[in-house]
Motif scaffolding. Structure first.
Motif, PDB file in Angstrom:
ATOM      1  N   VAL A   6       0.834  -1.211   0.000  1.00  0.00           N
ATOM      2  CA  VAL A   6       0.000   0.000   0.000  1.00  0.00           C
ATOM      3  C   VAL A   6       0.868   1.259   0.000  1.00  0.00           C
ATOM      4  N   GLU A   7       1.987   1.217   0.710  1.00  0.00           N
ATOM      5  CA  GLU A   7       2.823   2.415   0.812  1.00  0.00           C
ATOM      6  C   GLU A   7       3.872   2.517  -0.292  1.00  0.00           C
ATOM      7  N   ALA A   8       4.132   1.431  -1.021  1.00  0.00           N
ATOM      8  CA  ALA A   8       5.188   1.441  -2.034  1.00  0.00           C
ATOM      9  C   ALA A   8       4.730   2.192  -3.281  1.00  0.00           C
ATOM     10  N   PRO A   9       5.680   2.768  -4.039  1.00  0.00           N
ATOM     11  CA  PRO A   9       5.322   3.306  -5.360  1.00  0.00           C
ATOM     12  C   PRO A   9       5.001   2.154  -6.304  1.00  0.00           C
ATOM     13  N   ILE A  10       4.589   2.474  -7.526  1.00  0.00           N
ATOM     14  CA  ILE A  10       4.167   1.425  -8.452  1.00  0.00           C
ATOM     15  C   ILE A  10       5.303   0.447  -8.724  1.00  0.00           C
ATOM     16  N   ALA A  11       6.537   0.932  -8.880  1.00  0.00           N
ATOM     17  CA  ALA A  11       7.665   0.031  -9.154  1.00  0.00           C
ATOM     18  C   ALA A  11       7.906  -0.890  -7.959  1.00  0.00           C
ATOM     19  N   GLY A  12       7.753  -0.364  -6.739  1.00  0.00           N
ATOM     20  CA  GLY A  12       7.929  -1.180  -5.540  1.00  0.00           C
ATOM     21  C   GLY A  12       6.883  -2.281  -5.456  1.00  0.00           C
ATOM     22  N   SER A  13       5.621  -1.941  -5.780  1.00  0.00           N
ATOM     23  CA  SER A  13       4.552  -2.951  -5.756  1.00  0.00           C
ATOM     24  C   SER A  13       4.791  -4.023  -6.809  1.00  0.00           C
ATOM     25  N   MET A  14       5.264  -3.594  -7.985  1.00  0.00           N
ATOM     26  CA  MET A  14       5.506  -4.556  -9.067  1.00  0.00           C
ATOM     27  C   MET A  14       6.610  -5.532  -8.704  1.00  0.00           C
ATOM     28  N   VAL A  15       7.692  -5.028  -8.132  1.00  0.00           N
ATOM     29  CA  VAL A  15       8.810  -5.929  -7.818  1.00  0.00           C
ATOM     30  C   VAL A  15       8.471  -6.802  -6.611  1.00  0.00           C
ATOM     31  N   LEU A  16       7.688  -6.278  -5.661  1.00  0.00           N
ATOM     32  CA  LEU A  16       7.276  -7.089  -4.516  1.00  0.00           C
ATOM     33  C   LEU A  16       6.395  -8.251  -4.976  1.00  0.00           C
ATOM     34  N   ALA A  17       5.373  -7.935  -5.779  1.00  0.00           N
ATOM     35  CA  ALA A  17       4.442  -8.986  -6.209  1.00  0.00           C
ATOM     36  C   ALA A  17       5.067  -9.877  -7.271  1.00  0.00           C
ATOM     37  N   GLY A  18       5.821  -9.252  -8.201  1.00  0.00           N
ATOM     38  CA  GLY A  18       6.316  -9.995  -9.349  1.00  0.00           C
ATOM     39  C   GLY A  18       7.507 -10.871  -9.059  1.00  0.00           C
ATOM     40  N   VAL A  19       8.446 -10.384  -8.229  1.00  0.00           N
ATOM     41  CA  VAL A  19       9.713 -11.106  -8.080  1.00  0.00           C
ATOM     42  C   VAL A  19      10.049 -11.460  -6.634  1.00  0.00           C
ATOM     43  N   LEU A  20       9.892 -10.521  -5.693  1.00  0.00           N
ATOM     44  CA  LEU A  20      10.399 -10.774  -4.336  1.00  0.00           C
ATOM     45  C   LEU A  20       9.659 -11.910  -3.633  1.00  0.00           C
ATOM     46  N   LEU A  21       8.365 -12.064  -3.884  1.00  0.00           N
ATOM     47  CA  LEU A  21       7.653 -13.196  -3.284  1.00  0.00           C
ATOM     48  C   LEU A  21       8.166 -14.518  -3.842  1.00  0.00           C
ATOM     49  N   LYS A  22       8.717 -14.467  -5.080  1.00  0.00           N
ATOM     50  CA  LYS A  22       9.214 -15.691  -5.712  1.00  0.00           C
ATOM     51  C   LYS A  22      10.533 -16.140  -5.078  1.00  0.00           C
ATOM     52  N   LEU A  23      11.245 -15.227  -4.395  1.00  0.00           N
ATOM     53  CA  LEU A  23      12.470 -15.640  -3.694  1.00  0.00           C
ATOM     54  C   LEU A  23      12.128 -16.692  -2.644  1.00  0.00           C
ATOM     55  N   GLY A  24      11.006 -16.493  -1.943  1.00  0.00           N
ATOM     56  CA  GLY A  24      10.582 -17.462  -0.932  1.00  0.00           C
ATOM     57  C   GLY A  24      10.208 -18.802  -1.555  1.00  0.00           C
ATOM     58  N   GLY A  25       9.443 -18.756  -2.651  1.00  0.00           N
ATOM     59  CA  GLY A  25       9.043 -20.001  -3.314  1.00  0.00           C
ATOM     60  C   GLY A  25      10.236 -20.748  -3.884  1.00  0.00           C
ATOM     61  N   TYR A  26      11.155 -20.013  -4.518  1.00  0.00           N
ATOM     62  CA  TYR A  26      12.355 -20.642  -5.097  1.00  0.00           C
ATOM     63  C   TYR A  26      13.232 -21.244  -3.998  1.00  0.00           C
ATOM     64  N   GLY A  27      13.428 -20.514  -2.889  1.00  0.00           N
ATOM     65  CA  GLY A  27      14.242 -21.025  -1.782  1.00  0.00           C
ATOM     66  C   GLY A  27      13.639 -22.274  -1.168  1.00  0.00           C
ATOM     67  N   LEU A  28      12.311 -22.272  -1.032  1.00  0.00           N
ATOM     68  CA  LEU A  28      11.621 -23.444  -0.474  1.00  0.00           C
ATOM     69  C   LEU A  28      11.826 -24.673  -1.361  1.00  0.00           C
ATOM     70  N   MET A  29      11.644 -24.498  -2.664  1.00  0.00           N
ATOM     71  CA  MET A  29      11.801 -25.624  -3.586  1.00  0.00           C
ATOM     72  C   MET A  29      13.246 -26.100  -3.641  1.00  0.00           C
ATOM     73  N   ARG A  30      14.182 -25.146  -3.664  1.00  0.00           N
ATOM     74  CA  ARG A  30      15.602 -25.505  -3.752  1.00  0.00           C
ATOM     75  C   ARG A  30      16.039 -26.278  -2.508  1.00  0.00           C
ATOM     76  N   PHE A  31      15.582 -25.870  -1.333  1.00  0.00           N
ATOM     77  CA  PHE A  31      15.993 -26.544  -0.093  1.00  0.00           C
ATOM     78  C   PHE A  31      15.358 -27.930   0.024  1.00  0.00           C
ATOM     79  N   LEU A  32      14.067 -28.035  -0.309  1.00  0.00           N
ATOM     80  CA  LEU A  32      13.413 -29.346  -0.249  1.00  0.00           C
ATOM     81  C   LEU A  32      14.078 -30.327  -1.219  1.00  0.00           C
TER      82      LEU A  32
END
Length: 449
Positions: free
Chosen positions: A210-236
């Protein structure tokens, strides 16, 4: 390696048309990284860097979203001359850190880039955010992610000390005995679950969005959440954690969180908050599919990461276009936009059906694969899945109807118009969602080694 050095050179460059050069280079890099999609199943090595089929699709997504971030911020940053060079440098630096994270084989460097990606994101939120509450959002974001990743650092150091190596392939291809309790390995996964975010640890995400500019929202939703998913899959995959005794708990929290966040979305009036909460439900479902340990769950999880990255980023772009025209994010103040601009209404409809997982978009394939894996894991999940499908359709249709239909508000008129760059921005989100259907069989090669 060449792409990383090119990004460093771009950071050092000075020019009167620097913004345009960086934008075109990011889009060119994303096209060049398409060659990784046809790589061999065991991947490509280059010193500490390693790219395989799992990480190549996320590298491609990172370059694409970074280019679209510059295109989306043209009016708010470039046109208004709002610290333009610093902004594009931070976007480039963030893109470089994320790509290095996806390509690391050393566990210590993997952790380092996982944490360093926080800093440019915090700078985007604090430097170009909209309201004074961005300080609190930045604090939430920092505290949640740094606190959760401390057990990960300790776990990596312990694993390295036991096995005298930090290289991921040493664990994947050799039968090292991990003299660590599964509880401790679960604590290592906790860092990725907060980054996803798992329901009950998700409070930082709506605040940051809500507080991020448009670029911040895009990178949060588009890429940064995927760091968690990728790390989870890589570790498992790396530690072969196929017999965790708490995976049922994580799956139940993920699915219950999907239902709860869908219900929260139905009652939201802030459009950015609504899209942020829908991200929590989608990524929770992806984590549930991965923890089910079925092949279709893993493939559906990767496809969900890719499709959600483009779809959620596109929704934030369209929400931002409304905010720039009307200066409000409240759904109660929108209405009747179908009468004013019918082309944008079509784009809204396509984005909404993509977000709810309807044909002809790849979101449908990913959701079907995830639902199959969850049903195979336990038939009891079928009721939760049905509720999630119904609620997902409900809040997307509520969002679409409240924006497009109804009477026009008196404070905006027929002067509401879009320009060609805004149409281009939305089309560049929609076209990959449609085109990837052509190469959907790409996923079947990922975990066959």
């Amino acid at each position: 390696m060449g792409l990383v050095f090119s990004l460093i050179l771009l950071l050092m460059m000075k020019s009167s048309v620097l913004w345009e050069i960086r934008l075109w280079c990011m889009m060119m890099f994303s096209l060049l990284s398409l060659k990784y999609l046809s790589g061999e199943s065991w991947g490509m090595y280059n010193y500490y860097m390693y790219i395989d089929i799992l990480s190549s699709i996320l590298v491609l997504l990172s370059f694409w979203i970074s280019g679209l971030m510059l295109l989306a911020s043209y009016k708010s940053v470039k046109y208004n001359n709002n610290k333009m060079v610093l902004f594009s440098s931070i976007v480039l630096m963030l893109c470089m850190l994320i790509i290095l994270f996806f390509m690391m084989t050393s566990l210590l460097l993997f952790y380092l880039f996982f944490e360093m990606s926080l800093l440019p994101t915090i700078m985007l939120i604090l430097g170009w955010g909209y309201q004074p509450e961005r300080l609190q959002a930045g604090l939430y974001f920092m505290l949640y992610t740094v606190f959760a990743s401390l057990p990960l650092l300790l776990g990596i150091l312990m694993v390295g000390m036991i096995n005298s190596s930090y290289m991921m392939d040493m664990f994947k291809y050799n039968s090292f005995s991990l003299n660590m309790s599964f509880l401790w390995l679960g604590m290592m996964l906790f860092a990725f679950l907060v980054k996803l975010p798992l329901y009950s640890m998700h409070l930082w995400l709506p605040k940051a969005h809500v507080e991020a500019p448009i670029a911040g929202s895009m990178v949060l939703a588009g890429v940064l959440l995927k760091l968690g998913g990728y790390g989870l899959m890589r570790f498992l995959y790396m530690f072969s954690l196929m017999n965790l005794y708490f995976d049922e708990l994580i799956m139940v929290i993920c699915l219950w969180g999907g239902v709860m966040t869908s219900m929260i979305c139905v009652g939201q009036s802030d459009i950015k908050s609504l899209i942020a909460y829908s991200s929590i439900g989608h990524m929770g479902m992806m984590a549930g599919g991965v923890m089910s340990k079925f092949m279709c769950g893993w493939e559906g999880g990767i496809l969900m990461m890719f499709s959600h990255g483009l779809c959620s980023s596109g929704l934030f772009c369209m929400g931002n276009l409304l905010y720039e025209k009307i200066n409000s994010r409240s759904l109660f103040l929108y209405g009747g936009l179908l009468n004013i601009n019918s082309i944008t209404s079509l784009f809204w409809f396509m984005m909404c059906i993509s977000n709810m997982g309807a044909p002809p978009f790849i979101n449908l394939i990913s959701e079907i694969m995830l639902f199959m894996s969850l049903y195979m894991y336990s038939w009891l999940f079928i009721m939760i899945i049905l509720i999630m499908v119904f609620m997902g359709g409900l809040y997307n249709l509520i969002m679409y109807v409240s924006i497009q239909f109804g009477s026009n508000m008196s404070f905006y008129n027929a002067m509401y118009s879009e320009n060609s760059s805004e149409y281009l921005l939305i089309l560049l989100h929609l076209i990959p969602l449609l085109l990837f259907m052509v190469n959907i069989s790409y996923l079947t090669k990922i975990f066959m080694i």
